[in-house]
Design an enzyme around this catalytic site. Structure first.
Site, PDB file in Angstrom:
ATOM      1  N   SER A  39       0.795  -1.237   0.000  1.00 46.34           N
ATOM      2  CA  SER A  39       0.000   0.000   0.000  1.00 46.34           C
ATOM      3  C   SER A  39       0.823   1.282   0.000  1.00 46.34           C
ATOM      4  CB  SER A  39      -0.967   0.009   1.195  1.00 46.34           C
ATOM      5  OG  SER A  39      -2.089  -0.797   0.906  1.00 46.34           O
ATOM      6  N   LYS A  42      -0.126   3.735  -2.677  1.00 41.14           N
ATOM      7  CA  LYS A  42      -1.105   4.821  -2.566  1.00 41.14           C
ATOM      8  C   LYS A  42      -0.440   6.178  -2.389  1.00 41.14           C
ATOM      9  CE  LYS A  42      -4.809   1.872  -0.759  1.00 41.14           C
ATOM     10  NZ  LYS A  42      -4.162   0.604  -0.404  1.00 41.14           N
ATOM     11  N   SER A  99      -6.498   3.333   4.015  1.00 44.63           N
ATOM     12  CA  SER A  99      -5.881   2.500   2.990  1.00 44.63           C
ATOM     13  C   SER A  99      -6.902   1.630   2.267  1.00 44.63           C
ATOM     14  CB  SER A  99      -4.773   1.620   3.583  1.00 44.63           C
ATOM     15  OG  SER A  99      -3.863   1.196   2.589  1.00 44.63           O
TER      16      SER A  99
END
Length: 445
Positions: A39, A42, A99
């Protein structure tokens, strides 16, 4: 009592610590080894969005729509019903703090017109920033072995986020969000609440990457950035980051992170998380106990690591012999300095749609309608587990109902529950915020 334990392994695949302003490297290990970003991806999703806002192609109040394609993403997710509208500002807070993978895709579709076009923007920005070993295949970081990065590249991205969009730094500092009556905590909350000067940035985890984090800390007007890839647990990545920062503020930097060239290795083999397990309470304390560090300084601490360190378990063990994780957190990260206050998030008041695309990368962006983007392939192990659970559930229901499988209806609240959402509900039934509620084991009925 005293227990002798083997020295704790670092259990870190790669890391780099840099000066956020100059890019000078203070410490690093395998900084150019290819790794899976999870993640941390992101961060680039946010960067491309901030750039669209800066260039006038979107605003914080622009509309993001939950599409069928975005809803198909696995958890972590919000699970809004298809057609739900919310603002770019809300989407940014959700993907950075919570997230949520579905919202990351919906945001990309809003900014670029399609997921494919957004990926072209992400990779164009990576190339422009000099992220030489990074390639993105989705906007959230879910497993895809074609998507790779390095600690060096993620440090460059983290530095660019702070440098290019200083007005957006507040997005990274929140330990959680409150949406309606529900509170959703950030995986980075203990770092933000306990480490002096902590102000971001993003965590990530998939099995093939282990626990990743990009962190920043400001002390005495100076900001450092650490990128850590491949820790054995969430606590280990946080404690290791804290230790890196504490030592790093005492050191001077050397060569610039952008001067690192080439690659020093391939990503870990599949199943990294099963080989690199959590160290456990004793190992945490042997390596990260701040009281030990204070007694003899870091030189004594490092020397102690090379030998079988004596760890006094009495200070972090409950009466029943189990680890007292509250005390372990206090001694490896420090006590909470800031109260946990999640930021309030709502759908907002979306107005207008972003102007998809941009002249710098539009020619490279494939014109793929959102509904035509291939859906992600389910993890085969997770899919097999779900299918087996469903079979067991049907067998159990058949035995309870006199041998007639209950295929026409599902347990209320389950992921397969066909009942419509409550009037006015923005959430898809069974997908409220995170993981669908698993069916109960037939052994416990």
């Amino acid at each position: 009592m005293l227990a002798s334990v083997a020295p704790a392994k670092a259990d870190i695949g790669a890391y780099v610590l840099i000066n956020a302003k100059s890019g000078a490297i203070i410490d690093q290990k395998n900084a150019t080894r290819k790794w899976y970003p999870a993640s941390l991806t992101k961060m680039m999703t946010a960067y491309v969005t901030f750039k669209a806002i800066r260039e006038g192609r979107a605003t914080l109040n622009s509309t993001v729509v939950q599409s069928k394609n975005s809803l198909s993403e696995p958890p972590s997710k919000m699970g809004f019903k298809v057609g739900t509208k919310f603002t770019v500002d809300t989407a940014l807070k959700i993907i950075i703090i919570k997230s949520a993978n579905d919202v990351a895709v919906a945001l990309g579709e809003a900014i670029a017109g399609s997921e494919g076009a957004f990926l072209a923007m992400m990779n164009a920005e990576a190339k422009r920033l000099g992220m030489t070993n990074t390639h993105f295949t989705n906007p959230h970081g879910l497993p895809d072995n074609r998507m790779v990065t390095t600690a060096r590249d993620m440090a460059i991205l983290a530095m660019a986020l702070r440098r290019d969009f200083p007005e957006s730094r507040d997005y990274y500092k929140h330990p959680g969000i409150r949406f309606g009556k529900k509170t959703l905590r950030s995986a980075n909350r203990e770092f933000l609440l306990r480490v002096p000067g902590a102000n971001g940035i993003k965590t990530g985890y998939i099995c093939n990457s282990g626990y990743n984090v990009a962190s920043s800390v400001t002390r005495g007007g100076k900001t450092l950035i650490a990128v850590i890839l491949g820790a054995g647990s969430g606590l280990e990545r946080t404690a290791f980051a804290r230790q890196l920062f504490d030592q790093g503020f005492r050191k001077r930097g050397g060569q610039n992170v952008t001067s690192l060239r080439g690659t020093s290795g391939n990503p870990p083999a599949n199943g990294y998380c099963r080989r690199n397990r959590s160290p456990g309470a004793k190992a945490y304390m042997a390596r990260y106990d701040m009281e030990t560090e204070k007694k003899g300084g870091f030189l004594f601490f490092k020397a102690n690591q090379k030998n079988n360190a004596k760890v006094d378990e009495a200070g972090f063990t409950l009466a029943n012999g189990k680890p007292d994780w509250a005390k372990i957190l206090d001694r490896t990260l420090g006590p909470r300095r800031i109260a946990y206050r999640p930021i309030q998030v709502s759908l907002g008041n979306p107005t207008g749609a972003p102007k998809a695309g941009g002249t710098a990368v539009a020619v490279a962006a494939p014109d793929i309608p959102a509904e035509d983007v291939p859906l992600p392939t389910a993890n085969p192990l997770r899919r097999a587990q779900i299918e087996m659970r469903q079979k067991l559930q049907k067998t159990a229901e058949a035995s309870v109902a006199g041998g007639i499988p209950q295929t026409a209806a599902a347990r209320p609240g389950a992921a397969t529950d066909p009942a419509p959402a409550a009037p006015g509900s923005i959430f898809r039934q069974g997908l409220d915020f995170t993981v669908p509620v698993p069916a109960p084991s037939p052994r416990k009925q």
